[in-house]
Design a protein around this motif. Structure first.
Motif, PDB file in Angstrom:
ATOM      1  N   PRO B 345       0.862  -1.202   0.039  1.00 19.01           N
ATOM      2  CA  PRO B 345      -0.109  -0.030  -0.080  1.00 19.01           C
ATOM      3  C   PRO B 345       1.034   1.159  -0.105  1.00 19.01           C
ATOM      4  CG  PRO B 345       0.271  -0.705   2.121  1.00 19.01           C
ATOM      5  CD  PRO B 345       0.992  -1.617   1.304  1.00 19.01           C
ATOM      6  N   TYR B 346       1.994   1.224  -0.791  1.00 18.00           N
ATOM      7  CA  TYR B 346       2.921   2.480  -0.812  1.00 18.00           C
ATOM      8  C   TYR B 346       2.916   3.207  -2.188  1.00 18.00           C
ATOM      9  CZ  TYR B 346       3.748  -0.186   3.687  1.00 18.00           C
ATOM     10  OH  TYR B 346       3.623  -0.640   4.825  1.00 18.00           O
ATOM     11  N   LYS B 347       3.405   4.417  -1.926  1.00 15.47           N
ATOM     12  CA  LYS B 347       3.605   5.129  -3.175  1.00 15.47           C
ATOM     13  C   LYS B 347       5.016   4.952  -3.489  1.00 15.47           C
ATOM     14  CE  LYS B 347       3.212   9.462  -2.736  1.00 15.47           C
ATOM     15  NZ  LYS B 347       2.839  10.980  -2.576  1.00 15.47           N
ATOM     16  N   ARG B 405      -2.305   7.372  -0.612  1.00 18.50           N
ATOM     17  CA  ARG B 405      -3.630   8.015  -0.274  1.00 18.50           C
ATOM     18  C   ARG B 405      -4.762   7.966  -1.434  1.00 18.50           C
ATOM     19  NH1 ARG B 405       0.651   8.802   3.689  1.00 18.50           N
ATOM     20  NH2 ARG B 405      -0.316  10.030   5.450  1.00 18.50           N
ATOM     21  N   LYS B 406      -5.868   8.292  -1.211  1.00 19.14           N
ATOM     22  CA  LYS B 406      -6.826   8.509  -2.207  1.00 19.14           C
ATOM     23  C   LYS B 406      -6.181   9.537  -3.436  1.00 19.14           C
ATOM     24  CE  LYS B 406     -11.476   9.973  -3.004  1.00 19.14           C
ATOM     25  NZ  LYS B 406     -12.890  10.238  -2.620  1.00 19.14           N
ATOM     26  N   GLY B 407      -6.517   9.298  -4.739  1.00 13.50           N
ATOM     27  CA  GLY B 407      -5.895   9.975  -5.862  1.00 13.50           C
ATOM     28  C   GLY B 407      -4.544   9.798  -6.114  1.00 13.50           C
ATOM     29  N   GLU B 408      -3.867   8.920  -5.177  1.00 16.56           N
ATOM     30  CA  GLU B 408      -2.665   8.505  -5.550  1.00 16.56           C
ATOM     31  C   GLU B 408      -2.482   7.197  -6.495  1.00 16.56           C
ATOM     32  OE1 GLU B 408      -0.154  10.927  -2.292  1.00 16.56           O
ATOM     33  OE2 GLU B 408      -0.421   8.778  -1.883  1.00 16.56           O
ATOM     34  N   TYR B 414      -2.538   2.702 -11.114  1.00 14.63           N
ATOM     35  CA  TYR B 414      -3.833   2.800 -10.973  1.00 14.63           C
ATOM     36  C   TYR B 414      -4.387   3.856  -9.903  1.00 14.63           C
ATOM     37  CZ  TYR B 414      -8.692   1.917  -8.859  1.00 14.63           C
ATOM     38  OH  TYR B 414      -9.826   2.164  -8.189  1.00 14.63           O
ATOM     39  N   VAL B 415      -5.033   4.903 -10.300  1.00  9.95           N
ATOM     40  CA  VAL B 415      -5.282   5.961  -9.272  1.00  9.95           C
ATOM     41  C   VAL B 415      -6.485   5.544  -8.314  1.00  9.95           C
ATOM     42  CG1 VAL B 415      -5.872   8.422  -8.965  1.00  9.95           C
ATOM     43  CG2 VAL B 415      -4.356   7.683 -11.128  1.00  9.95           C
ATOM     44  N   LEU B 416      -5.984   5.557  -7.073  1.00 11.72           N
ATOM     45  CA  LEU B 416      -7.089   5.143  -6.084  1.00 11.72           C
ATOM     46  C   LEU B 416      -8.113   5.927  -6.001  1.00 11.72           C
ATOM     47  CD1 LEU B 416      -4.838   4.039  -2.884  1.00 11.72           C
ATOM     48  CD2 LEU B 416      -5.762   2.783  -4.530  1.00 11.72           C
ATOM     49  N   GLU B 417      -9.317   5.624  -6.246  1.00  8.74           N
ATOM     50  CA  GLU B 417     -10.671   6.426  -6.341  1.00  8.74           C
ATOM     51  C   GLU B 417     -11.276   6.489  -4.824  1.00  8.74           C
ATOM     52  OE1 GLU B 417     -13.319   5.222 -10.039  1.00  8.74           O
ATOM     53  OE2 GLU B 417     -11.730   3.607  -9.911  1.00  8.74           O
ATOM     54  N   HIS B 418     -11.062   5.747  -4.109  1.00 14.85           N
ATOM     55  CA  HIS B 418     -11.684   5.644  -2.951  1.00 14.85           C
ATOM     56  C   HIS B 418     -10.711   5.667  -1.475  1.00 14.85           C
ATOM     57  CE1 HIS B 418     -15.429   4.670  -4.909  1.00 14.85           C
ATOM     58  NE2 HIS B 418     -14.310   3.702  -5.520  1.00 14.85           N
ATOM     59  N   TYR B 419     -11.437   6.053  -0.576  1.00 15.96           N
ATOM     60  CA  TYR B 419     -10.600   6.515   0.853  1.00 15.96           C
ATOM     61  C   TYR B 419      -9.557   5.381   1.176  1.00 15.96           C
ATOM     62  CZ  TYR B 419      -9.770   7.195   5.781  1.00 15.96           C
ATOM     63  OH  TYR B 419      -9.047   7.560   6.826  1.00 15.96           O
ATOM     64  N   ALA B 420      -8.289   5.618   1.268  1.00 14.92           N
ATOM     65  CA  ALA B 420      -7.326   4.604   1.495  1.00 14.92           C
ATOM     66  C   ALA B 420      -6.875   4.812   2.995  1.00 14.92           C
ATOM     67  CB  ALA B 420      -6.040   4.981   0.946  1.00 14.92           C
ATOM     68  N   ALA B 421      -7.385   3.967   3.847  1.00 12.19           N
ATOM     69  CA  ALA B 421      -7.336   4.326   5.233  1.00 12.19           C
ATOM     70  C   ALA B 421      -6.148   3.923   5.985  1.00 12.19           C
ATOM     71  CB  ALA B 421      -8.466   3.365   5.882  1.00 12.19           C
ATOM     72  N   GLN B 621      -5.691  -0.702 -14.711  1.00 10.24           N
ATOM     73  CA  GLN B 621      -6.445  -1.080 -13.808  1.00 10.24           C
ATOM     74  C   GLN B 621      -6.937  -2.685 -13.617  1.00 10.24           C
ATOM     75  OE1 GLN B 621     -10.478   0.815 -13.023  1.00 10.24           O
ATOM     76  NE2 GLN B 621     -11.018  -0.240 -11.241  1.00 10.24           N
ATOM     77  N   VAL B 622      -6.802  -3.280 -12.476  1.00 15.41           N
ATOM     78  CA  VAL B 622      -6.827  -4.746 -12.363  1.00 15.41           C
ATOM     79  C   VAL B 622      -8.088  -5.259 -11.454  1.00 15.41           C
ATOM     80  CG1 VAL B 622      -5.644  -6.909 -11.918  1.00 15.41           C
ATOM     81  CG2 VAL B 622      -4.391  -5.120 -12.748  1.00 15.41           C
ATOM     82  N   PHE B 623      -8.138  -4.281 -10.420  1.00 17.97           N
ATOM     83  CA  PHE B 623      -9.443  -4.657  -9.477  1.00 17.97           C
ATOM     84  C   PHE B 623     -10.257  -3.370  -9.234  1.00 17.97           C
ATOM     85  CE2 PHE B 623      -5.500  -7.146  -7.988  1.00 17.97           C
ATOM     86  CZ  PHE B 623      -6.007  -8.302  -8.191  1.00 17.97           C
ATOM     87  N   PRO B 624     -11.558  -3.797  -8.923  1.00 21.05           N
ATOM     88  CA  PRO B 624     -12.466  -2.779  -8.725  1.00 21.05           C
ATOM     89  C   PRO B 624     -12.280  -1.687  -7.411  1.00 21.05           C
ATOM     90  CG  PRO B 624     -13.587  -4.874  -8.220  1.00 21.05           C
ATOM     91  CD  PRO B 624     -12.156  -5.196  -8.791  1.00 21.05           C
ATOM     92  N   ASP B 625     -11.657  -2.229  -6.416  1.00 17.69           N
ATOM     93  CA  ASP B 625     -11.390  -1.458  -5.217  1.00 17.69           C
ATOM     94  C   ASP B 625     -10.567  -2.256  -4.152  1.00 17.69           C
ATOM     95  OD1 ASP B 625     -11.425   0.840  -3.780  1.00 17.69           O
ATOM     96  OD2 ASP B 625     -13.249   0.260  -2.531  1.00 17.69           O
ATOM     97  N   PHE B 626     -10.057  -1.664  -3.407  1.00 20.04           N
ATOM     98  CA  PHE B 626      -9.155  -2.289  -2.347  1.00 20.04           C
ATOM     99  C   PHE B 626      -9.786  -2.143  -0.775  1.00 20.04           C
ATOM    100  CE2 PHE B 626      -6.462  -1.394  -5.974  1.00 20.04           C
ATOM    101  CZ  PHE B 626      -5.714  -2.480  -5.975  1.00 20.04           C
TER     102      PHE B 626
END
Lengths: 159, 763
Positions: B345-347, B405-408, B414-421, B621-626
């Motif tokens: 989960p790292y940039k 984080r979201k947006g990264e 793949y740019v995260l479209e949802h909150y990354a907690a 993009q490979v997955f719908p969300d994480f």
């Protein structure tokens, strides 16, 4: 093959069944008496999901010969309670979310019942020790230990 | 926290969703009423038995079944030559064809055996004892082959060829992001390690079992504990039948964890019932189960990670090699999950991943909760703690500086479209451990560690995944859901009841879910990939909302109010601002029925569909969300004996919305302890392909004495793409437990252990 007539009380009802000398109580309960609530998980006494009460004490029915039950009382999870009158352990397992796939549940509740009959107020460590022969792969045991703790004050040996 | 809720969450839950209600399947399980696959009997049924190879690699010179056939009570003996289509391609309920992912599925060994436990012949007989004796009477002449048992050996030129292909390499994926040379040049600290993780056995307490029969319409029925009722298509292919001539009815499953995703007893049962025209039952023994079904893939992973002095990750290079075992099964897919998840989960601006999976003559590897992600998570999280130590930063601080984080963008762009907690989850998990335990002896060192992960829920978007669900209102006001979900024990059915009850304003007790029947329930896809709450939850929610709309429209007519002003709860429809104006739900149902208004709806939910990513570069993009989360662990290590005691475990995950908080905790607790087993105990040991750990006295899983109470913290961001903003937790709950424990041991003893289970080196 020589068979022997075996008589015992199954959940309060007298039963009579012909068994071979090597037949286990587990096979007999499941395949001849249709007590399929008793589960077969390993057949070797490793998992505990076939546990029943034999004259009040929890045993692995896969390691017990059917002839050993002759003249005794066998209680499965179904003998502890039913829809109209569930056992406090059954109620507690339901309410506390101690059941996921449910395959270990029958044996787990039977082991817990055996514990509470001997030790009505067990500590969490004593509960962990008592059910350590009952494997559960789903829950991580936390809610099972909680459910047994929670049921203990509501149980009496006659339950 | 997220700025806004997911748009799908347009119905704020009121009465049922979000509450820890007893699951709809719990009472029958507690009372001993629930039937599992081995609990069904039919008059005249036969018992099936599989003769399995005792060799890991051998040529089959001849098979002589005559003595078995002569035995009284034997009704059928079958070998590969009797199987109409012995080789098929398994597609795992996938409706969209993509290249390179279909695995060969061979029903019975033909000409050679590739692993110990491979099915060679089938028997059906009047009793289990006769079936067993008949299997013993089958004479198979083998010519043993050298075999190959190590993936690196298997890659060498001239290595024993496991299959018929020219190479043992199954597939090779790459991710290329940035410029790896530049990334390491810009790094002040670089750590490099090679990690090894073992085969893991699912050890569901219910061994594989099923019962098959041919019904009055000539349809082959198979009642079986499976995660994928949609294998009915492959079973039909094996027999050369049309798809509507095979019905699979799933039973309540006694645990699966991915191990009941591949076909188990189904094709054997179908063949034997088709041959004998009699019902046939088959149940594996525990030993048979452990020997013959797929395992979690062992991996050898070389990781090189670089960071700046300030603790900014600059480069990650990983070389992954997994042992696919003797058949392909799901190995390419599992490898893809590892490849996409390899950077965590790292940039990280510069990433280079090379991943290969290789055939050997070991037991085949396939799906297991986490699906290729627990392996890489152990590696990348071990790297993080070594980096933190070198940089004199706390493990939490190093992670905080690098969490996506979201947006990264992830390593695959793949740019995260949802909150990354991640940051919030890591802090809360660590905090949940409370005050640090004090050691009572100088030889016992206390250590703490964390492991963070991002794990997908929902299948790969290029599979164009779908699910369907039927929701209907009965004339008495009760609710019926029909949905082809398989219930593993995770509450898959119950969560649908909770969703339908919430939307239709009835109680859980008034809601009944019929599941897992290819003839009678709308197809809902596999219970795998942490997808059922997301997929079938959305489908059920969509269907229930349509029914609700019809009910409110009719109630609006009756009450002379706008449907939008009405409230539906506890079986009553009332005007929101004037509850004195109300009408019982029953009355509205009857009014709909008599005026021809539909009281049911079948909805199909389609996951986002994308094109296949090219894994020469692995960008897209490979997955719908994480799902994001962190495990934290505290251990005591006796440095004289190597004994590791787990003192505390915590799990904090963003679950989006907990449809049933108690059930969600159950997933986190169970997944964490299964991950603890992976870290500390579990190891399928093979010696030249021969399983040395075929029972629970050799293959140890956590007992109640090994487990500790897992402290669960649920974050509810509402930003998932499932119903009510939910995310999936089934698989994520396991993924980062092992690295948290490994990092705790590292903290205790001052050195990292690169292999699982940790006891291998520590003892």
């Amino acid at each position: 093959m020589t068979t022997y007539p075996v008589r015992f009380l199954l959940n309060g009802t007298p039963v009579e069944v012909d068994v071979a000398a090597q037949d286990t109580l587990l096979e007999t309960l499941r395949n001849k008496l249709w007590a399929t609530e008793v589960k077969n998980g390993c057949g070797k006494g490793d998992c505990g999901c076939c546990a029943v009460l034999l004259d009040g004490r929890a045993v692995n029915s896969c390691l017990t010969l059917a002839v050993q039950a002759n003249g005794k009382e066998v209680v499965t999870v179904k003998g502890l309670g039913n829809e109209d009158d569930p056992h406090p352990l059954q109620e507690s397992f339901i309410r506390k979310g101690a059941i996921q796939c449910g395959f270990c549940t029958a044996g787990m509740i039977v082991s817990a019942k055996s514990l509470l009959d001997e030790n009505p107020r067990p500590s969490p460590d004593e509960i962990r020790e008592a059910v350590s022969g009952n494997l559960c792969r789903c829950t991580g045991y936390k809610k099972i230990i909680e459910a047994i703790s929670d049921a203990a004050p509501k149980c009496s040996p006659s339950d | 926290m997220p700025e806004k809720q997911h748009p799908a969450n347009d119905h704020p839950p009121v009465d049922v969703v979000g509450r820890s209600l007893p699951r709809c399947d719990a009472a029958d399980k507690a009372l001993g009423n629930t039937k599992y696959a081995e609990d069904y009997f039919l008059p005249g049924m036969l018992y099936g038995k599989v003769l399995r190879s005792e060799h890991a690699a051998a040529k089959i010179l001849s098979i002589d079944t005559r003595n078995a056939e002569k035995l009284s009570g034997v009704r059928a003996v079958m070998t590969a030559k009797d199987v109409p289509h012995n080789e098929t391609i398994t597609r795992f309920g996938q409706t969209h064809t993509v290249g390179g992912f279909e695995g060969l599925y061979r029903i019975l060994a033909d000409k050679k055996v590739r692993f110990m436990g491979e099915g060679v012949a089938l028997v059906a007989a009047d009793t289990p004892a006769i079936a067993e004796e008949a299997a013993r009477l089958i004479r198979v002449d083998y010519q043993p082959l050298p075999g190959v048992f190590d993936p690196f050996e298997a890659l060498k030129r001239g290595a024993h060829r496991v299959g018929e292909e020219s190479s043992n390499l199954v597939c090779y994926y790459k991710v290329r992001q940035g410029d790896i040379t530049e990334g390491f040049a810009a790094s002040d600290v670089i750590v490099k390690n090679t990690y090894r993780v073992p085969f893991q056995e699912h050890a569901y307490i219910e061994p594989e079992a099923g019962l098959a029969w041919i019904d009055d319409d000539g349809v082959i029925n198979i009642q079986v504990c499976t995660q994928v009722i949609e294998h009915y298509r492959e079973i039909a292919d094996v027999l050369g039948l049309s798809y509507n001539k095979v019905r699979v009815k799933g039973t309540w499953i006694g645990g699966g964890f991915g191990g009941k995703e591949d076909i188990t007893v189904e094709t054997y049962l179908a063949l034997l019932t088709w041959k004998t025209k009699r019902p046939v039952k088959m149940a594996y023994s525990r030993e048979e189960s452990i020997i013959c079904h797929g395992k979690r893939h062992p991996y050898i992973m070389t990781y090189k990670t670089g960071a700046t002095r300030e603790g900014k990750l600059m480069a990650l290079e990983a070389k992954l090699v997994s042992d696919a075992g003797a058949y392909v099964y799901l190995s390419p897919w599992v490898l893809l999950y590892s490849t996409v998840g390899a950077a965590g989960p790292y940039k990280i601006p510069h990433v280079k991943i090379d991943a290969r999976t290789v055939l050997t003559n070991n037991t085949f590897s396939s799906a297991f909760r986490g699906f290729g992600v627990p392996q890489v998570c152990f590696a990348y999280e071990s790297q993080m703690d070594e980096l933190a130590e070198r940089l004199h930063l706390s493990p939490l601080e190093l992670r905080r500086r690098n969490y996506l984080r979201k947006g990264e963008a992830t390593a695959t762009g793949y740019v995260l479209e949802h909150y990354a907690a991640s940051p919030e989850a890591a802090e809360k998990a660590l905090e949940a451990l409370g005050e640090k335990t004090k050691s009572k002896s100088p030889a016992v060192k206390i250590g703490r560690g964390i492991g963070s992960s991002m794990t997908s829920y929902g299948r790969m978007v290029f599979l164009h995944d779908t699910s369907r669900s039927y929701v209907g209102m009965e004339l008495d006001g009760s609710v019926t859901v029909r949905c082809g979900v398989q219930d593993l024990g995770g509450g898959q059915a119950s969560s649908l009841a909770q969703i339908a009850a919430e939307i239709l304003g009835v109680s859980m007790a008034d809601t009944r879910v019929f599941i897992a029947d290819t003839a009678l329930t709308p197809i809902a896809g596999t219970t795998t990939a942490t997808r059922q709450l997301y997929m079938s939850g959305n489908a059920t929610s969509m269907a229930a909302k349509e029914v609700r709309k019809n009910l409110l429209d009719k109630a609006g007519e009756i009450l002379g109010a706008e449907p939008g002003d009405l409230d539906l709860r506890d079986g009553i429809i009332s005007v929101m601002n004037d509850p004195s104006r109300s009408v019982p739900l029953n009355t509205v149902v009857r009014a709909c029925a008599s005026s021809g208004i539909s009281l049911f709806h079948i909805a199909q939910f389609n996951a986002p569909a994308r094109e296949l990513v090219d894994f020469k570069k692995g960008q897209g993009q490979v997955f719908p969300d994480f799902t994001f989360g962190t495990h934290a662990a505290e251990v005591a290590v006796d440095v004289e004996t190597g004994k590791i005691d787990v003192l505390k475990l915590a799990a904090c995950f963003d679950v989006g919305k907990a449809i049933n908080p108690q059930a969600v905790e159950g997933q986190l607790e169970g997944g964490t302890i299964q991950g603890m087993g992976y870290a500390l105990l579990e190891d399928v040991i093979l010696d030249k392909g021969i399983t040395l750990t075929p029972s629970f006295s050799e293959y140890l899983i956590p007992t109640s004495l090994d487990a500790v109470d897992v402290r669960c913290i649920l974050i509810e961001s509402g930003d998932g793409i499932g119903p009510f903003g939910a995310k999936g937790v089934g698989e994520p709950s396991l993924v980062s437990a092992a690295p948290a424990l490994a990092n705790a041991v590292r903290d205790a003893i001052g050195a990292g252990i690169p292999d699982l289970p940790l006891t291998r080196n520590a003892s």
